[in-house]
Design a protein around this motif. Structure first.
Motif, PDB file in Angstrom:
ATOM      1  N   SER A   5       0.837  -1.200   0.000  1.00 47.84           N
ATOM      2  CA  SER A   5       0.000   0.000   0.000  1.00 47.84           C
ATOM      3  C   SER A   5       0.872   1.251   0.000  1.00 47.84           C
ATOM      4  CB  SER A   5      -0.897   0.017   1.236  1.00 47.84           C
ATOM      5  OG  SER A   5      -0.114   0.173   2.407  1.00 47.84           O
ATOM      6  N   VAL A   6       0.236   2.374  -0.267  1.00 48.67           N
ATOM      7  CA  VAL A   6       0.917   3.667  -0.203  1.00 48.67           C
ATOM      8  C   VAL A   6       1.418   3.899   1.220  1.00 48.67           C
ATOM      9  CG1 VAL A   6       0.608   6.166  -0.435  1.00 48.67           C
ATOM     10  CG2 VAL A   6      -0.397   4.625  -2.124  1.00 48.67           C
ATOM     11  N   LYS A   7       0.630   3.494   2.189  1.00 47.67           N
ATOM     12  CA  LYS A   7       1.024   3.638   3.598  1.00 47.67           C
ATOM     13  C   LYS A   7       2.323   2.870   3.871  1.00 47.67           C
ATOM     14  CE  LYS A   7      -0.756   3.026   8.278  1.00 47.67           C
ATOM     15  NZ  LYS A   7      -1.892   2.559   9.089  1.00 47.67           N
ATOM     16  N   ASP A   8       2.431   1.651   3.335  1.00 50.03           N
ATOM     17  CA  ASP A   8       3.666   0.873   3.498  1.00 50.03           C
ATOM     18  C   ASP A   8       4.858   1.591   2.877  1.00 50.03           C
ATOM     19  OD1 ASP A   8       2.264  -1.176   4.736  1.00 50.03           O
ATOM     20  OD2 ASP A   8       2.219  -2.470   2.959  1.00 50.03           O
ATOM     21  N   ALA A   9       4.661   2.153   1.696  1.00 45.62           N
ATOM     22  CA  ALA A   9       5.746   2.856   1.004  1.00 45.62           C
ATOM     23  C   ALA A   9       6.199   4.073   1.805  1.00 45.62           C
ATOM     24  CB  ALA A   9       5.298   3.271  -0.401  1.00 45.62           C
ATOM     25  N   LYS A  10       5.249   4.822   2.326  1.00 44.05           N
ATOM     26  CA  LYS A  10       5.606   6.002   3.125  1.00 44.05           C
ATOM     27  C   LYS A  10       6.314   5.597   4.400  1.00 44.05           C
ATOM     28  CE  LYS A  10       2.100   9.147   1.362  1.00 44.05           C
ATOM     29  NZ  LYS A  10       0.948   9.998   1.690  1.00 44.05           N
ATOM     30  N   SER A  11       5.907   4.498   4.994  1.00 45.04           N
ATOM     31  CA  SER A  11       6.567   3.986   6.191  1.00 45.04           C
ATOM     32  C   SER A  11       8.010   3.584   5.888  1.00 45.04           C
ATOM     33  CB  SER A  11       5.787   2.790   6.742  1.00 45.04           C
ATOM     34  OG  SER A  11       6.427   2.241   7.859  1.00 45.04           O
ATOM     35  N   GLN A  12       8.197   2.923   4.747  1.00 43.20           N
ATOM     36  CA  GLN A  12       9.547   2.535   4.339  1.00 43.20           C
ATOM     37  C   GLN A  12      10.422   3.763   4.096  1.00 43.20           C
ATOM     38  OE1 GLN A  12      11.148  -0.459   4.098  1.00 43.20           O
ATOM     39  NE2 GLN A  12       9.349  -1.285   5.132  1.00 43.20           N
ATOM     40  N   ALA A  13       9.863   4.793   3.505  1.00 41.66           N
ATOM     41  CA  ALA A  13      10.615   6.027   3.260  1.00 41.66           C
ATOM     42  C   ALA A  13      11.037   6.669   4.576  1.00 41.66           C
ATOM     43  CB  ALA A  13       9.775   7.004   2.433  1.00 41.66           C
ATOM     44  N   ILE A  15      11.547   5.090   7.429  1.00 45.18           N
ATOM     45  CA  ILE A  15      12.596   4.237   7.994  1.00 45.18           C
ATOM     46  C   ILE A  15      13.928   4.488   7.290  1.00 45.18           C
ATOM     47  CG2 ILE A  15      13.368   1.835   8.191  1.00 45.18           C
ATOM     48  CD1 ILE A  15      10.331   1.142   8.607  1.00 45.18           C
ATOM     49  N   LEU A  16      13.883   4.576   5.962  1.00 39.71           N
ATOM     50  CA  LEU A  16      15.098   4.844   5.187  1.00 39.71           C
ATOM     51  C   LEU A  16      15.705   6.183   5.577  1.00 39.71           C
ATOM     52  CD1 LEU A  16      17.089   4.219   2.887  1.00 39.71           C
ATOM     53  CD2 LEU A  16      15.428   5.264   1.320  1.00 39.71           C
ATOM     54  N   ARG A  17      14.888   7.196   5.664  1.00 39.13           N
ATOM     55  CA  ARG A  17      15.365   8.543   6.014  1.00 39.13           C
ATOM     56  C   ARG A  17      16.018   8.536   7.396  1.00 39.13           C
ATOM     57  NH1 ARG A  17      11.669  13.917   6.590  1.00 39.13           N
ATOM     58  NH2 ARG A  17      13.377  15.372   6.727  1.00 39.13           N
ATOM     59  N   LYS A  18      15.400   7.848   8.334  1.00 36.52           N
ATOM     60  CA  LYS A  18      15.933   7.767   9.701  1.00 36.52           C
ATOM     61  C   LYS A  18      17.271   7.012   9.716  1.00 36.52           C
ATOM     62  CE  LYS A  18      14.155   6.913  14.317  1.00 36.52           C
ATOM     63  NZ  LYS A  18      13.012   6.399  15.081  1.00 36.52           N
ATOM     64  N   ALA A  22      20.977   8.539  10.700  1.00 36.30           N
ATOM     65  CA  ALA A  22      21.824   7.955  11.752  1.00 36.30           C
ATOM     66  C   ALA A  22      23.252   7.740  11.269  1.00 36.30           C
ATOM     67  CB  ALA A  22      21.222   6.639  12.240  1.00 36.30           C
ATOM     68  N   GLN A  23      23.418   7.612   9.945  1.00 38.16           N
ATOM     69  CA  GLN A  23      24.745   7.431   9.357  1.00 38.16           C
ATOM     70  C   GLN A  23      25.346   8.750   8.890  1.00 38.16           C
ATOM     71  OE1 GLN A  23      24.222   4.559   6.229  1.00 38.16           O
ATOM     72  NE2 GLN A  23      23.862   2.880   7.655  1.00 38.16           N
ATOM     73  N   GLY A  24      24.641   9.851   9.160  1.00 36.55           N
ATOM     74  CA  GLY A  24      25.165  11.158   8.815  1.00 36.55           C
ATOM     75  C   GLY A  24      24.740  11.695   7.459  1.00 36.55           C
ATOM     76  N   THR A  25      23.835  11.016   6.779  1.00 35.97           N
ATOM     77  CA  THR A  25      23.350  11.480   5.492  1.00 35.97           C
ATOM     78  C   THR A  25      21.911  11.970   5.652  1.00 35.97           C
ATOM     79  OG1 THR A  25      24.708   9.849   4.347  1.00 35.97           O
ATOM     80  CG2 THR A  25      22.928  10.850   3.081  1.00 35.97           C
ATOM     81  N   SER A  26      21.724  13.245   5.429  1.00 34.94           N
ATOM     82  CA  SER A  26      20.401  13.835   5.582  1.00 34.94           C
ATOM     83  C   SER A  26      19.735  13.964   4.211  1.00 34.94           C
ATOM     84  CB  SER A  26      20.526  15.210   6.239  1.00 34.94           C
ATOM     85  OG  SER A  26      19.269  15.784   6.417  1.00 34.94           O
ATOM     86  N   ILE A  27      18.490  13.434   4.108  1.00 37.20           N
ATOM     87  CA  ILE A  27      17.715  13.581   2.878  1.00 37.20           C
ATOM     88  C   ILE A  27      16.301  14.039   3.257  1.00 37.20           C
ATOM     89  CG2 ILE A  27      19.040  11.841   1.593  1.00 37.20           C
ATOM     90  CD1 ILE A  27      16.642   9.922   1.978  1.00 37.20           C
ATOM     91  N   THR A  28      15.610  14.626   2.299  1.00 32.79           N
ATOM     92  CA  THR A  28      14.233  15.053   2.547  1.00 32.79           C
ATOM     93  C   THR A  28      13.303  13.845   2.436  1.00 32.79           C
ATOM     94  OG1 THR A  28      13.732  15.499   0.223  1.00 32.79           O
ATOM     95  CG2 THR A  28      14.731  17.321   1.507  1.00 32.79           C
TER      96      THR A  28
END
Length: 142
Positions: A5-13, A15-18, A22-28
């Motif tokens: 679902s779209v909700k799953d995709a947004k959740s994955q995004a 998690i990826l952003r977080k 944590a590794q020092g790479t900031s993305i929107t």
């Protein structure tokens, strides 16, 4: 990775952003959505979102017979128009019998047509002063 679902995709995004942060790479968040789309074989986020939206089950359909409560009053009717608003749906209902939209004894406002936004559970986000949703559609099918 299999997204349902779209909700799953947004959740994955999220998690990826977080994880990247944590590794020092900031993305929107938008960049994270684009990366999730690419990881799932889509050209871009809009393409993935459209694909996932089409595969999500829809709770409401044009011309469905529905029943429920409007401002605390039971009704039956038919969906005569609908449009998606994110996870919610804007519905136009043609009621079989008019309902009174006023609870004042010396005044009435009978309605045969209702237009409202409802969440997937059939409840409108707008509520009366006592916290009851303006519109509740019975989606159980009973």
């Amino acid at each position: 990775m299999t997204l349902q679902s779209v909700k799953d995709a947004k959740s994955q995004a999220k998690i990826l952003r977080k994880a990247l942060s944590a590794q020092g790479t900031s993305i929107t968040h938008a960049q994270a959505l684009e990366l999730i789309a690419q990881q799932n074989g889509a050209r871009d986020w809009n393409t993935l979102q459209a694909k996932l939206s089409r595969s999500e089950p829809q709770a409401f359909h044009l011309n469905d017979q529905v029943r429920g409560q409007y401002l605390g009053q039971a009704f039956t009717g038919r969906i005569v128009a609908l449009s998606k608003l994110g996870p919610n749906t804007q519905l136009s209902l043609r009621l079989d019998e008019p309902v009174d939209a006023v609870q004042f004894e010396s005044f009435s406002n009978l309605r045969r047509h209702i237009k409202a936004v409802v969440a997937p559970d059939g409840r409108s986000p707008r509520k009366t002063s006592d916290g009851t949703p303006h519109l509740i559609i019975d989606i159980t099918g009973d």
